[in-house]
Design a protein around this motif. Structure first.
Motif, mmCIF file in Angstrom:
data_model
loop_
_atom_site.group_PDB
_atom_site.id
_atom_site.type_symbol
_atom_site.label_atom_id
_atom_site.label_comp_id
_atom_site.label_asym_id
_atom_site.label_seq_id
_atom_site.Cartn_x
_atom_site.Cartn_y
_atom_site.Cartn_z
ATOM 1 N N LEU A 110 5.335 -13.105 -8.192
ATOM 2 C CA LEU A 110 5.725 -12.584 -6.935
ATOM 3 C C LEU A 110 5.019 -12.962 -5.908
ATOM 4 N N TYR A 111 3.731 -13.005 -5.983
ATOM 5 C CA TYR A 111 2.805 -13.536 -4.835
ATOM 6 C C TYR A 111 3.199 -14.689 -4.434
ATOM 7 N N SER A 112 3.403 -15.748 -5.328
ATOM 8 C CA SER A 112 3.664 -17.168 -5.001
ATOM 9 C C SER A 112 5.280 -17.089 -4.311
ATOM 10 N N LEU A 113 6.016 -16.243 -4.775
ATOM 11 C CA LEU A 113 7.497 -16.192 -4.060
ATOM 12 C C LEU A 113 7.223 -15.749 -2.650
ATOM 13 N N CYS A 114 6.556 -14.671 -2.391
ATOM 14 C CA CYS A 114 6.246 -14.245 -1.094
ATOM 15 C C CYS A 114 5.483 -14.991 -0.064
ATOM 16 N N LYS A 115 4.593 -15.732 -0.758
ATOM 17 C CA LYS A 115 3.788 -16.914 -0.109
ATOM 18 C C LYS A 115 4.657 -17.900 0.572
ATOM 19 N N THR A 116 5.722 -18.330 -0.220
ATOM 20 C CA THR A 116 6.729 -19.307 0.280
ATOM 21 C C THR A 116 7.360 -18.721 1.247
ATOM 22 N N MET A 148 4.441 -7.648 8.754
ATOM 23 C CA MET A 148 3.049 -6.942 8.304
ATOM 24 C C MET A 148 3.160 -6.316 7.140
ATOM 25 N N ALA A 149 4.238 -5.505 6.750
ATOM 26 C CA ALA A 149 4.492 -4.811 5.531
ATOM 27 C C ALA A 149 4.553 -5.689 4.568
ATOM 28 N N PHE A 150 5.328 -6.908 4.583
ATOM 29 C CA PHE A 150 5.445 -7.709 3.606
ATOM 30 C C PHE A 150 3.980 -8.522 3.230
ATOM 31 N N LYS A 151 3.110 -8.856 4.407
ATOM 32 C CA LYS A 151 1.982 -9.390 4.086
ATOM 33 C C LYS A 151 0.979 -8.283 3.375
ATOM 34 N N GLU A 152 1.183 -7.147 3.688
ATOM 35 C CA GLU A 152 0.411 -5.985 2.860
ATOM 36 C C GLU A 152 0.817 -6.021 1.663
ATOM 37 N N LEU A 153 2.054 -6.217 1.356
ATOM 38 C CA LEU A 153 2.671 -6.310 -0.225
ATOM 39 C C LEU A 153 2.084 -7.220 -1.105
ATOM 40 N N MET A 154 2.081 -8.639 -0.163
ATOM 41 C CA MET A 154 1.458 -9.608 -1.078
ATOM 42 C C MET A 154 -0.039 -9.553 -1.303
ATOM 43 N N ILE A 155 -0.905 -8.725 -0.433
ATOM 44 C CA ILE A 155 -2.169 -8.420 -0.753
ATOM 45 C C ILE A 155 -2.263 -7.320 -1.848
ATOM 46 N N VAL A 156 -1.355 -6.334 -1.966
ATOM 47 C CA VAL A 156 -1.537 -5.359 -3.030
ATOM 48 C C VAL A 156 -1.290 -6.130 -4.402
ATOM 49 N N LEU A 157 -0.259 -6.844 -4.602
ATOM 50 C CA LEU A 157 0.183 -7.831 -5.556
ATOM 51 C C LEU A 157 -1.324 -8.629 -6.262
ATOM 52 N N GLN A 158 -2.024 -8.882 -5.238
ATOM 53 C CA GLN A 158 -3.474 -9.612 -5.884
ATOM 54 C C GLN A 158 -4.618 -8.823 -5.794
ATOM 55 N N ALA A 159 -4.617 -7.553 -5.406
ATOM 56 C CA ALA A 159 -5.547 -6.773 -5.186
ATOM 57 C C ALA A 159 -6.072 -5.921 -6.163
ATOM 58 N N SER A 160 -7.348 -5.434 -6.266
ATOM 59 C CA SER A 160 -7.937 -4.396 -7.383
ATOM 60 C C SER A 160 -7.516 -3.174 -7.123
ATOM 61 N N VAL A 200 3.115 3.312 -2.271
ATOM 62 C CA VAL A 200 1.716 2.860 -2.988
ATOM 63 C C VAL A 200 1.554 3.276 -4.100
ATOM 64 N N LYS A 201 1.678 4.580 -4.291
ATOM 65 C CA LYS A 201 1.511 5.045 -5.880
ATOM 66 C C LYS A 201 2.527 4.071 -6.832
ATOM 67 N N SER A 202 3.434 4.216 -6.421
ATOM 68 C CA SER A 202 4.547 3.367 -7.491
ATOM 69 C C SER A 202 4.029 2.092 -7.557
ATOM 70 N N LEU A 203 3.615 1.273 -6.677
ATOM 71 C CA LEU A 203 3.095 -0.155 -7.067
ATOM 72 C C LEU A 203 1.898 -0.175 -7.958
ATOM 73 N N ILE A 204 0.816 1.247 -7.461
ATOM 74 C CA ILE A 204 -0.252 1.422 -8.305
ATOM 75 C C ILE A 204 0.338 1.200 -10.019
ATOM 76 N N ARG A 205 1.070 2.331 -10.220
ATOM 77 C CA ARG A 205 1.732 2.747 -11.476
ATOM 78 C C ARG A 205 2.265 1.335 -12.387
ATOM 79 N N ALA A 206 3.273 0.454 -11.189
ATOM 80 C CA ALA A 206 3.467 -0.605 -12.014
ATOM 81 C C ALA A 206 2.651 -1.826 -12.236
ATOM 82 N N LEU A 207 1.491 -2.014 -11.229
ATOM 83 C CA LEU A 207 0.452 -2.900 -11.535
ATOM 84 C C LEU A 207 -0.422 -2.601 -12.658
#
Length: 775
Positions: free
Chosen positions: A680-686, A717-729, A753-760
């Motif tokens: 997902l990170y690579s797709l967003c980076k594209t 900016m939300a899209f960039k934050e999402l990319m950071i979340v996909l790779q962050a601890s 954000v909670k939904s993303l944490i539960r999924a990751l």
């Protein structure tokens, strides 16, 4: 025994030897005998066709003698009866009744004599070619026949024979008159089956002659006699009507319609004149009024000279004899139709195209007046103002009507032409208004406004506005719309140089142009505007360009137009909101279509779930590439068309739609493995790398617009934050949340954000602690 009346008359010396009653009896018998002989003679002459000329004369002598006896006897009786009327009332009443009966029979015999005489005179006149006299003799015979038909007791057989004879002789006279008329006006016409073309009319010929041969080789003028005979018989109007129809169809209308068709006259001494046609090379599509008047005048002059300058006797409604010419009869039949043809085929096309040529049109008015005067002199036209001259004199109104019609037609042609033929507008591009004379009102204002230059310098600001502040931004508009605006300026220039009535009409025609654009263009080009994004963008620019010019269009011509236009009515500002709305709605409809296409492509990404599966990965990757490809292709279509700010807003909105859908799909995933997160990170980076490239096609300006991407893409900016979340601890996510004050909290809600944490991340104490901090 003699009657008492006889004795009284005998005693008074008034009646000597012969009884009055016996005289009347003998006279009655003699009248009956003559009546029988006359009826027998008439019957034989007009029914059995036996020669009885001598018998008729003897009988007429006898009729005259008896008539004299009857007159003498009536006088004698009336003188005797007056002396002793109370004695002889009964006998003299019977005698008088018998006498009146004899008198009535005698009057019938006189009518028969007159009928016979009229027929004999008719035959004699016809042999001598005195057609007018022959017609009058027939008219005498017809009057006598009508008198007999009105009496009761006349023998039906005799009337039938006389009526038959009269009908035969009338048709015989009409036949001879028709033959003479055909010699006077000889037509040579093309076949009715041939199409009415210019070459067909070259076969038309007309030979005119006012004389005819009398059989001995001498030419005698028979035209007056022939026409008067037609008039007496009541056939003149129908004969001239037929001639007028042929004249209009094969001579006058072709000469008026075809400028290349010319007239040639061939005069033959003692034989008349021949009219023919020939072709002359010309580049004119419509003949000039001067040429048409000359050709028509030549034809009518020849008709007047050879055929129609004949006086005719007519009876008016008050039974007073009136003398008119044959030219007046023909003129009444041809003028209205010929006048309409001249107006439609000639004068309409001679109306000036611009106001500067109106003065030259005075020559046409003079030629029209002269043409009508010539026709009045030849009696083809009555002394009254006609529609032809009225039309020519009303040139200002016709100029306005023609100009308005031409403007509307030209405008509609521009509106229905292709939209994709464009021209590029620069800040310097503008429609230059024509140079117009400075009106008096404005000159007075300028005189009042003249103050010292120093005062003006003090009043000015130190900072001046840019010269292009109120200019249209760089973009492309349809060539047809640019020409449409030039047409509007040209028409208003014509209005400024025209009369008051014409100026008002032209001004409102310009308004009608723009109202017509508002109605026609969206309807005529509806399908293309819906399907083709480039045309939608061009149409948007067209509407904005028109609205931009309408803001000042009325003001530029305000002081050059008559009242009430110069008092504030000359404005187009009220049309501006409608045009802005028209362009905006069309482009927004296209934006909705493009959004739908982007969402449809993203719908094939299988919600970006289970990307460790090859099929799911390929589907997601393909969807992202299609979105980017679609945006780039759309960017190339719009790149040189829309103003740069509109282009950036449009592309930013579409890109924002795509990434918003991607964000929504990712944030709603329930389980994202580490491998899925990397994909997902690579797709967003594209998307982050290639997305900003759609904002401008020019590589040297890419960097500038890419830096402004967050301005046009709301979710960037939300899209960039999402990319950071996909790779962050977990700790990095908590740090970026920063108790709801960090950059992550600025773009996402706590639930997202909670939904993303539960999924990751897996369900551990650390994840629970992190979730507890996200609030």
């Amino acid at each position: 025994m003699a009657s008492f009346v006889t004795e009284v008359l005998a005693n008074s010396g008034k009646l000597e030897k012969e009884d009055l009653s016996s005289k009347i009896s003998r006279l009655s018998r003699r009248v009956e005998e003559i009546k029988c002989e006359v009826c027998d003679m008439i019957s034989k002459k007009y029914d059995e066709f036996l020669p009885s000329m001598q018998n008729s004369e003897d009988l007429m002598n006898q009729v005259n003698n008896i008539s004299n006896d009857i007159d003498n006897l009536r006088t004698h009786i009336e003188n005797e009866v007056q002396k002793d009327l109370h004695v002889a009332v009964t006998e003299f009443a019977d005698l008088k009744q018998q006498l009146e009966k004899n008198t009535m029979v005698l009057s019938v015999l006189r009518v028969l004599q007159e009928f016979d005489t009229a027929i004999e005179d008719y035959h004699k006149s016809l042999l001598e070619k005195k057609y007018s006299l022959a017609a009058h003799n027939l008219q005498r015979a017809e009057t006598g026949l009508k008198t007999l038909k009105a009496r009761n007791g006349c023998e039906l057989k005799i009337l039938k024979a006389m009526n038959t004879e009269l009908t035969i002789q009338k048709q015989n006279l009409l036949y001879h008159l028709g033959e003479e008329w055909r010699k006077l006006a000889v037509w040579k016409l093309p076949s009715p089956k041939e199409p009415s073309t210019l070459e067909t009319f070259l076969k038309t010929e007309l030979h005119l002659s006012s004389s005819a041969s009398n059989g001995n080789g001498d030419n005698i003028p028979v035209l007056p006699s022939v026409l008067q005979a037609f008039s007496v018989l009541g056939e003149l109007h129908s004969k001239i009507r037929l001639f007028s129809q042929v004249l209009l169809k094969y001579v006058l209308k072709p000469l008026i319609t075809y400028p290349a068709l010319q007239l040639i006259l061939m005069e033959h001494p003692d034989q008349g004149t021949t009219l023919k046609f020939y072709l002359e090379e010309t580049n004119l599509n419509h003949p000039s009024p001067v040429a048409v008047y000359q050709k028509v005048r030549t034809v009518l002059e020849q008709l007047h000279k050879n055929l129609f300058d004949i006086p005719l006797k007519h009876l008016s409604e008050t039974d007073k004899s009136l003398t008119i010419t044959l030219a007046e009869v023909l003129g009444e039949l041809i003028w209205e139709e010929m006048c309409d043809c001249i107006i439609k085929e000639c004068l309409v096309h001679s109306i000036p195209a611009n106001s500067s040529q109106l003065e030259q049109y005075e020559e046409v008015i003079k030629d029209t007046e002269e043409f009508e005067n010539n026709l009045k002199e030849m009696h083809f036209l009555k002394d009254c103002t006609t529609d032809l001259l009225k039309y020519a004199r009303n040139v200002n109104s016709h100029f306005a009507n023609k100009k308005c019609q031409d403007v509307i037609v030209a405008a509609r042609n521009l509106m229905t032409s292709e939209i994709h033929n464009t021209v590029k507008l620069s800040p310097e591009s503008k429609v230059t208004p024509p140079k117009l004379p400075v009106p008096k009102e404005k000159m007075n204002v300028e005189k009042v406004a003249k103050v010292s230059p120093k005062v003006i310098m003090n009043l000015e600001n130190e900072h001046q506005l840019n010269a292009h502040t109120f200019s249209m931004p760089v973009c492309r508009i349809s060539e047809s719309v640019q020409k449409l605006m030039e047409l509007a300026y040209q028409t208003l220039s014509e209005a400024a140089n025209s009369t008051s009535h014409c100026a008002i009409q032209l001004f409102y025609t310009v308004r009608n142009i723009f109202q017509l654009f508002y109605d026609v263009v969206p309807t005529y080009h509806k399908e293309n505007l819906q399907k083709l994004p480039q045309l939608a963008a061009i149409h948007h620019n067209n509407c904005m360009f028109i609205a931009h010019n309408l803001l000042t269009l009325g003001h530029q011509f305000k002081y050059h137009l008559p009242k009430p236009l110069c008092e504030g009515a000359a404005t187009f500002v009220d049309l501006v909101p409608g045009f802005r709305r028209l362009g905006t709605e069309c482009f927004l409809a296209q934006m909705r279509t493009q959004k739908a296409e982007l969402l449809e492509r993203l719908s094939t990404a299988r919600n970006f779930s289970n990307l460790d599966d090859e099929g799911a990965y390929l589907a997601a990757s393909k969807a992202v590439k299609q979105v980017l490809h679609h945006l780039k292709r759309l960017g190339k279509v719009w790149q040189d068309v829309l103003p740069v700010n509109i282009y950036c807003k449009a592309m930013g909105t579409l890109l924002n739609t795509a990434i918003s859908e991607i964000i929504h799909k990712i944030t709603t995933l329930e389980d994202i493995s580490s491998e899925d997160g990397d994909i997902l990170y690579s797709l967003c980076k594209t998307i982050v790398e290639e997305g900003p490239q759609v904002f401008t096609p020019l590589p040297d300006k890419n960097k500038k617009y890419q830096e402004e991407v967050p301005v046009y893409v709301q979710k960037w900016m939300a899209f960039k934050e999402l990319m950071i979340v996909l790779q962050a601890s977990l700790q990095e996510i908590v740090d970026r949340w920063a108790d709801g004050k960090g950059p992550l909290a600025a773009e996402f809600s706590s639930s997202e954000v909670k939904s993303l944490i539960r999924a990751l991340f897996q369900n551990t104490d650390r994840r629970a602690a992190a979730l507890a901090k996200i609030k």
